[in-house]
Design a protein around this motif. Structure first.
Motif, mmCIF file in Angstrom:
data_model
loop_
_atom_site.group_PDB
_atom_site.id
_atom_site.type_symbol
_atom_site.label_atom_id
_atom_site.label_comp_id
_atom_site.label_asym_id
_atom_site.label_seq_id
_atom_site.Cartn_x
_atom_site.Cartn_y
_atom_site.Cartn_z
ATOM 1 N N LYS A 199 0.818 -1.225 0.000
ATOM 2 C CA LYS A 199 0.000 0.000 0.000
ATOM 3 C C LYS A 199 0.850 1.272 0.000
ATOM 4 O O LYS A 199 0.310 2.375 -0.091
ATOM 5 C CB LYS A 199 -0.931 -0.007 1.215
ATOM 6 C CG LYS A 199 -1.870 -1.217 1.286
ATOM 7 C CD LYS A 199 -2.700 -1.192 2.555
ATOM 8 C CE LYS A 199 -3.671 -2.381 2.624
ATOM 9 N NZ LYS A 199 -2.983 -3.677 2.742
ATOM 10 N N ILE A 200 2.169 1.111 0.127
ATOM 11 C CA ILE A 200 3.067 2.272 0.135
ATOM 12 C C ILE A 200 3.505 2.562 -1.300
ATOM 13 O O ILE A 200 4.098 1.699 -1.950
ATOM 14 C CB ILE A 200 4.295 2.000 1.020
ATOM 15 C CG1 ILE A 200 3.859 1.658 2.443
ATOM 16 C CG2 ILE A 200 5.242 3.209 1.029
ATOM 17 C CD1 ILE A 200 4.993 1.179 3.339
ATOM 18 N N PRO A 201 3.229 3.769 -1.825
ATOM 19 C CA PRO A 201 3.641 4.100 -3.204
ATOM 20 C C PRO A 201 5.151 4.000 -3.377
ATOM 21 O O PRO A 201 5.911 4.254 -2.436
ATOM 22 C CB PRO A 201 3.160 5.545 -3.373
ATOM 23 C CG PRO A 201 2.110 5.734 -2.330
ATOM 24 C CD PRO A 201 2.501 4.875 -1.182
ATOM 25 N N GLU A 202 5.573 3.619 -4.567
ATOM 26 C CA GLU A 202 6.999 3.444 -4.840
ATOM 27 C C GLU A 202 7.796 4.702 -4.517
ATOM 28 O O GLU A 202 8.892 4.629 -3.957
ATOM 29 C CB GLU A 202 7.202 3.075 -6.317
ATOM 30 C CG GLU A 202 6.758 1.666 -6.680
ATOM 31 C CD GLU A 202 7.619 0.598 -6.045
ATOM 32 O OE1 GLU A 202 8.816 0.863 -5.785
ATOM 33 O OE2 GLU A 202 7.110 -0.515 -5.796
ATOM 34 N N GLU A 203 7.241 5.872 -4.842
ATOM 35 C CA GLU A 203 7.982 7.119 -4.624
ATOM 36 C C GLU A 203 8.129 7.477 -3.145
ATOM 37 O O GLU A 203 8.924 8.356 -2.787
ATOM 38 C CB GLU A 203 7.321 8.280 -5.376
ATOM 39 C CG GLU A 203 5.906 8.618 -4.961
ATOM 40 C CD GLU A 203 4.826 7.794 -5.671
ATOM 41 O OE1 GLU A 203 3.645 8.182 -5.597
ATOM 42 O OE2 GLU A 203 5.204 6.763 -6.301
ATOM 43 N N GLU A 204 7.370 6.798 -2.287
ATOM 44 C CA GLU A 204 7.450 7.080 -0.852
ATOM 45 C C GLU A 204 8.266 6.040 -0.083
ATOM 46 O O GLU A 204 8.414 6.137 1.135
ATOM 47 C CB GLU A 204 6.037 7.153 -0.256
ATOM 48 C CG GLU A 204 5.208 8.322 -0.784
ATOM 49 C CD GLU A 204 3.813 8.364 -0.189
ATOM 50 O OE1 GLU A 204 3.596 7.693 0.848
ATOM 51 O OE2 GLU A 204 2.942 9.030 -0.773
ATOM 52 N N ARG A 205 8.815 5.101 -0.798
ATOM 53 C CA ARG A 205 9.584 4.045 -0.125
ATOM 54 C C ARG A 205 10.983 4.549 0.231
ATOM 55 O O ARG A 205 11.625 5.237 -0.558
ATOM 56 C CB ARG A 205 9.659 2.797 -0.993
ATOM 57 C CG ARG A 205 8.269 2.254 -1.293
ATOM 58 C CD ARG A 205 8.274 0.834 -1.756
ATOM 59 N NE ARG A 205 6.910 0.332 -1.895
ATOM 60 C CZ ARG A 205 6.578 -0.937 -1.975
ATOM 61 N NH1 ARG A 205 7.519 -1.866 -1.923
ATOM 62 N NH2 ARG A 205 5.315 -1.305 -2.094
ATOM 63 N N VAL A 206 11.429 4.207 1.431
ATOM 64 C CA VAL A 206 12.702 4.731 1.931
ATOM 65 C C VAL A 206 13.885 4.071 1.218
ATOM 66 O O VAL A 206 13.845 2.887 0.872
ATOM 67 C CB VAL A 206 12.831 4.517 3.454
ATOM 68 C CG1 VAL A 206 11.829 5.377 4.195
ATOM 69 C CG2 VAL A 206 12.673 3.045 3.829
#
Length: 358
Positions: A199-206
């Motif tokens: 559910k975490i967008p790719e652009e928000e992944r650390v």
């Protein structure tokens, strides 16, 4: 009359003979005195090299050869820790590896069965008279076989090969139930984490770096798997490497500018904090430099503890999304079930914090 007497005597003697034969036969058929047929005293399994290996029906003496802490961890998790008859190699006799002997105290005073290059010490092995040797060193298989030592080869090239390795040892130890339990735990744990991080967008992944600061390397390719599985974006993903490790320089590190750094040596955290060159990195600015946990093995390399690695990493990367995950309980339950060891709170803290041996 005389004929009748002779007949009676013949009959009487015949009965005595029959009774005597039955008695002797009965003694010989005593289950305690009858040996099992050879095929019932042995079992044949197929290892991860596709080799058929004949083993005793009951395995009582086990030697692990090669990456001993890795193999010990798998053997312990299969409920066989009391049967290991070899000690730890020199590199694993430091306080950093204390949980090897916490989980299996019996190996503390056992002889080392391999040389510094991981070649088998055949003389010591023959003295130990193992029922099976478990190894990941393919080059040692022929040597062991030529000396009449049963050897099972395990392969661990891809991250999830651990499941197949466990299944093979389930056959070796005739404990398929424990193997099935581990595979089920592995799959269910990974599935739950992936469901959340999906559910975490790719652009928000650390952006994450796993490394040895001292050697400036990413130590093991398996890190690409657990970082991605836990929802992180590994800064070393997709870079070609010739072996397990990947070297890099400081300029490359600055270009990557990871948001989280996980170090494999405990002193790596202080090394980074005390070196001004690292101060401009996002991970350092935001206090996001962590030590890798360390139990039977360091969690961030190949280890039976991989499901715990993913849980720890997910909670470290995304504390809000995994706020309901009780990691300490997961750790306690895992070692209690698979290692038959009840961790007190202080040992859970030591393992998870990565402070083992400090």
């Amino acid at each position: 009359m005389e004929v009748s007497k002779v007949r009676r005597r013949i009959i009487f003697i015949s009965v005595l003979l029959i009774v005597s034969l039955l008695f002797v036969s009965g003694c010989q058929q005593n289950p305690a005195a009858v040996s099992e047929p050879e095929e019932e005293q042995t079992r044949t399994i197929v290892d991860m090299a596709g080799r058929e290996v004949t083993l005793p029906k009951n395995i009582e003496r086990i030697i692990t050869l090669g990456p001993v802490p890795v193999l010990n961890g798998i053997t312990m998790a299969m409920g066989q820790k009391d049967k290991i008859v070899n000690g730890l190699p020199d590199f694993a006799q430091s306080p950093r590896w204390k949980y090897q002997t916490v989980f299996a105290p019996n190996i503390a005073d056992k002889p080392v069965m391999q040389n510094s290059d991981q070649d088998p010490n055949i003389e010591e092995m023959l003295k130990a008279d193992p029922d099976v040797v478990i190894t990941m060193n393919s080059q040692s298989v022929d040597t062991l076989e030529s000396n009449g030592i049963p050897v099972v080869f395990l392969s661990w090239k891809d991250p999830e090969d651990i499941k197949e390795a466990v299944k093979v040892l389930g056959e070796v130890f005739d404990n398929q139930k424990r193997a099935e339990e581990y595979v089920e735990y592995f799959d269910s744990t990974i599935s739950k984490v992936r469901d959340t991080v999906s559910k975490i967008p790719e652009e928000e992944r650390v952006k994450v770096l796993y490394c040895s600061v001292e050697r400036m390397v990413q130590p093991h390719h398996v890190a690409e798997w657990w970082i991605e599985t836990a929802g992180g974006s590994s800064v070393t993903a997709g870079i070609e490497r010739t072996g397990n490790s990947l070297s890099f320089d400081f300029e490359q590190l600055l270009n990557w500018d990871p948001e989280i750094i996980i170090v494999c040596e405990p002193k790596g955290v202080s090394d980074i904090a005390n070196d001004q060159r690292f101060s401009q990195l996002k991970a350092v600015k935001n206090n996001q430099v962590f030590k890798a946990p360390h139990g039977a093995h360091i969690w961030t390399n190949r280890t039976i503890e991989q499901p715990l690695t993913v849980l720890w990493a997910a909670k470290t990367f995304y504390p809000e999304q995994f706020k309901d995950l009780d990691l300490n309980k997961e750790v306690k339950d895992f070692y209690k079930h698979f290692f038959d060891y009840e961790l007190p709170p202080e040992e859970i803290e030591e393992i998870v914090s990565g402070d083992v041996g400090q």
